[in-house]
Design an enzyme around this catalytic site. Structure first.
Site, short mmCIF file in Angstrom:
data_model
loop_
_atom_site.label_atom_id
_atom_site.label_comp_id
_atom_site.label_asym_id
_atom_site.label_seq_id
_atom_site.Cartn_x
_atom_site.Cartn_y
_atom_site.Cartn_z
N GLU A 1 5.22 8.39 2.40
CA GLU A 1 4.94 8.07 1.00
C GLU A 1 4.97 9.35 0.16
O GLU A 1 4.37 10.35 0.57
CB GLU A 1 3.58 7.38 0.85
CG GLU A 1 3.37 6.80 -0.53
CD GLU A 1 2.02 6.11 -0.68
OE1 GLU A 1 1.95 5.10 -1.40
OE2 GLU A 1 1.04 6.58 -0.08
N GLY B 1 -5.68 12.25 2.09
CA GLY B 1 -6.87 11.82 2.83
C GLY B 1 -6.50 10.88 3.95
O GLY B 1 -7.06 10.94 5.04
N MET C 1 -3.14 7.62 5.03
CA MET C 1 -1.90 6.93 4.66
C MET C 1 -1.86 5.56 5.32
O MET C 1 -2.03 5.44 6.53
CB MET C 1 -0.69 7.77 5.07
CG MET C 1 0.64 7.08 4.80
SD MET C 1 0.84 6.70 3.05
CE MET C 1 1.85 5.22 3.15
N GLU C 2 -1.57 4.53 4.49
CA GLU C 2 -1.75 3.13 4.88
C GLU C 2 -0.56 2.51 5.60
O GLU C 2 -0.23 1.34 5.37
CB GLU C 2 -2.07 2.31 3.63
CG GLU C 2 -0.95 2.20 2.60
CD GLU C 2 -0.96 3.26 1.53
OE1 GLU C 2 -0.33 3.06 0.49
OE2 GLU C 2 -1.61 4.30 1.73
N HIS D 1 -10.60 1.72 2.58
CA HIS D 1 -9.55 1.86 1.56
C HIS D 1 -8.18 1.60 2.17
O HIS D 1 -7.39 0.79 1.66
CB HIS D 1 -9.60 3.28 0.98
CG HIS D 1 -8.56 3.56 -0.07
ND1 HIS D 1 -8.87 3.63 -1.40
CD2 HIS D 1 -7.22 3.80 0.02
CE1 HIS D 1 -7.77 3.88 -2.10
NE2 HIS D 1 -6.75 4.01 -1.24
N GLU D 2 -7.90 2.29 3.27
CA GLU D 2 -6.57 2.14 3.87
C GLU D 2 -6.37 0.74 4.44
O GLU D 2 -5.26 0.20 4.41
CB GLU D 2 -6.36 3.19 4.95
CG GLU D 2 -6.52 4.62 4.47
CD GLU D 2 -5.70 4.95 3.24
OE1 GLU D 2 -4.55 4.49 3.16
OE2 GLU D 2 -6.21 5.68 2.37
N GLU E 1 -3.03 1.17 -5.33
CA GLU E 1 -4.17 2.08 -5.23
C GLU E 1 -5.39 1.62 -6.02
O GLU E 1 -6.52 1.91 -5.62
CB GLU E 1 -3.75 3.48 -5.68
CG GLU E 1 -2.66 4.11 -4.82
CD GLU E 1 -3.05 4.26 -3.35
OE1 GLU E 1 -4.23 4.08 -3.02
OE2 GLU E 1 -2.16 4.55 -2.54
#
Length: 893
Positions: free
Chosen positions: A110, A257, A259-260, A292-293, A315
């Protein structure tokens, strides 16, 4: 894995030709080393003529004959290159075990770095099914988005062919964007949990957390969190997780932090690992980043924004839903306690600049550099805040606080979640837009005009200022105008925002505000009656659910300031935020903010949110004020000392002898202390030490030389180390440096690194140290920015150093678009600390020198605007602040 860390690849792309064409244009970065390309079956076919378009990172393939619609056309490539030494694309990360250095291969694609690993159609809407085979040494672990369907071993070691190899075969993925493809190859250790099946009778899913072999003991907390977040999200969204497994991997060198990647989420170590030295803040951070991810598995992976100009659809959702997921997985962490101060201040500040941008940007996002620059507080935090504001409005009867604290909430109980379910079902395995989101939510929310209501929030930059006024009859009216840090502009009725507003008074039960809404320049009728009594305060945006500022008339401000010691914590946090911003914009004197700050000394030790809102501004004043020493004396010996000398119940000391400190480094929070107090204790200790509180500094210097893993509890260790190093003793810096080098746990290494970065120049030079081998590339910017913020005189010193060293700094940060974004953000962060417009030419000179790296202009634009704002603040408020500080400063024992 040994140098030169070679990669050899072959690729087949099955084309869906919709109209006749003689050429194919796809993405391929320079250095990809394409050795051959042909059209046809896997053994041969028409050779393609290659033409590079390096400025666009594109490859044009021309073929002898026309590609016809409906034919089984396939592109075949062979390519070779070495793993990147940066932090994007397919790159090498390293770590040490004893005296040996080990490597692993990992990806970070990304936003536009998949094209640096293989030729592809590298745009989010161009989803494809990926079938992957990886050949690597047989002793390694190989992970990708799907679980391996088979592993075939090849020759054995000792046959003259090098180490034994194996092939990992991964089955087809669901349709997904190129930036979500992921591969990790290396020596890994993992721990697994079984998450229950999505439906009754369905097989459980394997959730595994991985790290390098030395991190095995640090994986358990994240595994517990992830295995609970997964079913919580499935219940909340009403849509099952789409992949058969979920892997979460801690990577030693990782720029972001986390990556999804779908089914294979990658994390920086500090965002996934915990240890016995992890503080409450560390664990809350890990829980939030994990959640979050995982939210992206639905919002971003299953349903993807059509183009990067609507990044908030990925996001913004994840930045709000991380709180929901972490709260469900670990209620004792009280994640929503800090939503306001974690999310809104940065977004409100950035969105008040003329250089801001709307959530959705329909045009102009047409370069990789511009795309990278959009990973900002607008797309993340404003997106989250606007979504939460909408959810609060549609649940105003039940109260959003009750819903966010409840376990197992599902779409049948919450119209907002029902709307998300409809959106996910509509866009599954596809790409969507903001307008499609609002249309999907309109029915479940019972708001057929929702797209109209949300138009300004989506497509206009900035946000409103809500003015609260009292008429002669004691009635309260609301008006809106456009807020900006350079000044407030009158309302334009054609561009007014739809505003849901919660109102509270002194008589309002906690958590039960009165809600109203208006869409014009003024409320059509009074929103409250009978508010004329001198003791009646009125607070708009009660609970801080709205993404806007609030201005009051003079009488109402006076009542709020008088009530500040007893206002709900989040409401006081909002008043502190608004009063500072209004002073910056020239709409309010600085004394309102300062009087609210003074009220903090009487707050309960559990009231974290008001302090969390105030502390960044107290630091900014120390940087800006012409009387910085006087201001720091006021903070240390009056504000913090008064707060620290009260008893645990928040009562002021009335005895003649000074009582013991309410917070100290060597006394953990009392048994039964809530999350608020456990977060506030280290924040107060760090701030008191920063501004020279004598007792706090003396205690830190006494404890650090003999510091062990158990001598100071984890919650206070960061504050302790920073306070001791700031005192400026060389031997203290060297002692903390030894702790840094010896630290096994990722969180302990992070806190010692931040402490070392704050050293005064007499103790050490953290800047040159950041360029050396002891500091990882991912951590260098943290060191430099922390050093710049250490004292009022350090921004100019750090900027001069950056002027000399920008090239090696850039090289260490890594190449590509990710490296350019990190360099631009670093320069902006340091430059924004200046408060004299005479610094602007110096700032522009360094940006100009590094233009070959930082090609996107938004970083300089924001820095210049912030410097100008700081200079205006000094002129407007500097002398008044100094007078106020002189009147309120007093020495305390």
């Amino acid at each position: 894995m040994a140098a030169p860390y070679a990669v050899e690849g072959s690729l087949t792309i099955d084309l869906n030709v919709t109209k006749a064409a003689r050429c194919v244009v796809l993405h391929a970065a320079s250095g990809l080393g394409i050795q051959g390309v042909w059209l046809g079956n896997g053994t041969g076919g028409a050779q393609g003529e290659l033409r590079d378009r390096p400025g666009h990172q594109q490859l044009v393939l021309q073929f002898p004959s026309t590609l016809q619609p409906g034919e089984g056309n396939s592109l075949h490539f062979r390519f070779a290159y070495n793993l990147s030494e940066g932090l994007s694309g397919f790159y090498r990360s390293s770590y040490t075990l004893g005296a040996d250095t080990h490597s692993l291969a990992t990806t970070q694609f990304e936003a536009t770095s998949a094209r640096s690993a293989f030729p592809c159609f590298d745009e989010p809407a161009l989803k494809a099914v990926f079938v992957l085979t990886v050949e690597a040494p047989a002793t390694y672990t190989v992970l990708s988005n799907m679980p391996a369907s088979a592993v075939h071993h090849h020759h054995e070691e000792g046959e003259g062919h090098g180490p034994a190899l194996a092939s990992w075969h991964f089955p087809p993925t669901p349709p997904m964007s190129t930036y979500l493809l992921a591969i990790v190859i290396g020596e890994l250790a993992g721990t697994s949990r079984l998450a229950p099946g999505a439906t009754a009778g369905a097989d459980p899913r394997n959730v595994t957390v991985w790290g390098t072999p030395d991190r095995r003991a640090s994986l358990e907390f994240a595994a517990d969190i992830a295995s609970k977040v997964l079913p919580a999200y499935e219940a909340a969204f009403g849509v099952p997780y789409s992949m058969p497994k979920l892997d979460l991997v801690a990577i030693p060198d990782f720029s972001a932090g986390a990556m999804e990647n779908w089914g294979l989420i990658l994390y920086r170590e500090t965002a996934l690992l915990t240890s016995p030295t992890s503080s409450l803040a560390d664990r809350r951070w890990v829980a939030k980043v994990v959640a979050h991810e995982m939210a992206h598995m639905w919002f971003g992976d299953l349903v993807t924004m059509e183009w990067w100009g609507e990044l908030w659809l990925n996001e913004g959702f994840a930045s709000y839903l991380e709180f929901l997921g972490a709260q469900a997985a670990s209620p004792e962490l009280d994640i929503f306690l800090s939503f306001y101060t974690d999310v809104l201040p940065d977004a409100l500040e950035e969105d008040s600049l003329n250089s801001s941008h709307p959530l959705s940007i329909p045009q102009g996002v047409n370069t990789s550099e511009r795309i990278e620059s959009l990973f900002d507080s607008i797309e993340y935090n404003k997106g989250a805040a606007v979504l939460r504001m909408l959810r609060a409005w549609v649940n105003r009867g039940a109260g959003l606080g009750a819903l966010e604290a409840a376990a197992g909430i599902n779409p049948a109980q919450d119209p907002f979640l029902a709307g998300l379910q409809a959106y996910l079902n509509l866009g599954a395995y596809n790409a969507t837009t903001g307008s499609e989101l609002w249309r999907a939510l309109a029915g479940p929310l019972g708001l057929p005009d929702l797209p109209k209501r949300m138009r300004a929030w989506t497509y206009q930059q900035g946000y409103p200022l809500v003015r609260v006024s009292l008429d002669e009859g004691g009635r309260v009216w609301l008006q809106q105008s456009r807020f900006g840090i350079a000044g407030v502009t009158p309302c334009d009725s054609t561009a007014a925002f739809w505003l849901p507003v919660a109102l509270a008074t002194a008589d309002t039960p906690t958590g039960k505000p009165t809600w109203t809404e208006f869409s014009g320049c003024q409320s059509a009728a009074p929103v409250l009656q009978n508010a004329a009594s001198a003791g009646t305060w009125v607070k708009a945006n009660a609970g801080q659910y709205g993404f806007f500022r609030v201005q009051y008339d003079e009488a109402l401000w006076a009542r709020l300031v008088a009530a500040a010691p007893t206002l709900p914590p989040t409401d006081l946090a909002g008043l502190l935020e608004d009063s500072w911003a209004l002073a910056e914009a020239g709409e309010l004197g600085i004394d309102t903010f300062l009087n609210l700050v003074g009220s903090l000394a009487a707050r309960s030790p559990e009231d974290y949110e008001p302090w969390a809102a105030a502390l960044p501004y107290l630091e900014r004043v120390a940087q800006l004020a012409p009387c910085s020493t006087l201001w720091q004396n006021y903070l240390a010996q009056t504000l913090f000392n008064t707060f620290l000398r009260q008893d645990a119940g928040g009562q002021a000391n009335t005895s003649t002898a000074p009582p013991p400190l309410a917070f100290s480094f060597d006394a953990p929070s009392p048994e039964g202390a809530g999350v608020g107090q456990r977060l506030l204790r280290p924040a107060i200790l760090a701030a008191a030490g920063r501004y020279g509180h004598l007792a706090i500094t003396a205690q830190a210097l006494e404890l650090v030389p003999n510091l062990t893993a158990s001598s100071v509890d984890p919650d206070a260790r960061s504050a302790l180390l920073a306070t001791a190093v700031r005192a400026g003793h060389r031997d203290v810096w060297e002692g903390v440096h030894r702790l840094y080098l010896a630290a096994d746990a990722a969180d302990e290494r992070e806190r010692t690194l931040r402490a070392l970065a704050a050293a005064p120049g007499a103790a050490a030079d953290p800047l040159d140290w950041s360029l050396g081998p002891e500091v990882r590339a991912q951590d260098m910017a943290t060191v430099i920015v922390t050093a710049a913020r250490a004292r009022p005189d350090t921004p100019s010193l750090v900027w001069a150093w950056l002027g000399r060293k920008w090239r090696p700094v850039s090289e260490k940060l890594g190449g590509g678009n990710e490296g350019a974004r990190r360099m631009g953000s670093l320069l902006e962060s340091v430059a924004s600390l200046f408060s004299n417009q005479t610094a602007i030419p110096e700032v522009e000179a360094v940006f100009a020198a590094s233009r070959g790296v930082v090609t996107e202009g938004i970083y300089l634009e924001r820095a210049r605007e912030t410097i100008e704002t700081n200079a205006v603040w000094v002129t407007a408020h500097g002398s008044k602040l100094c007078t106020w500080a002189a009147q309120h400063a007093k020495l305390k024992p």
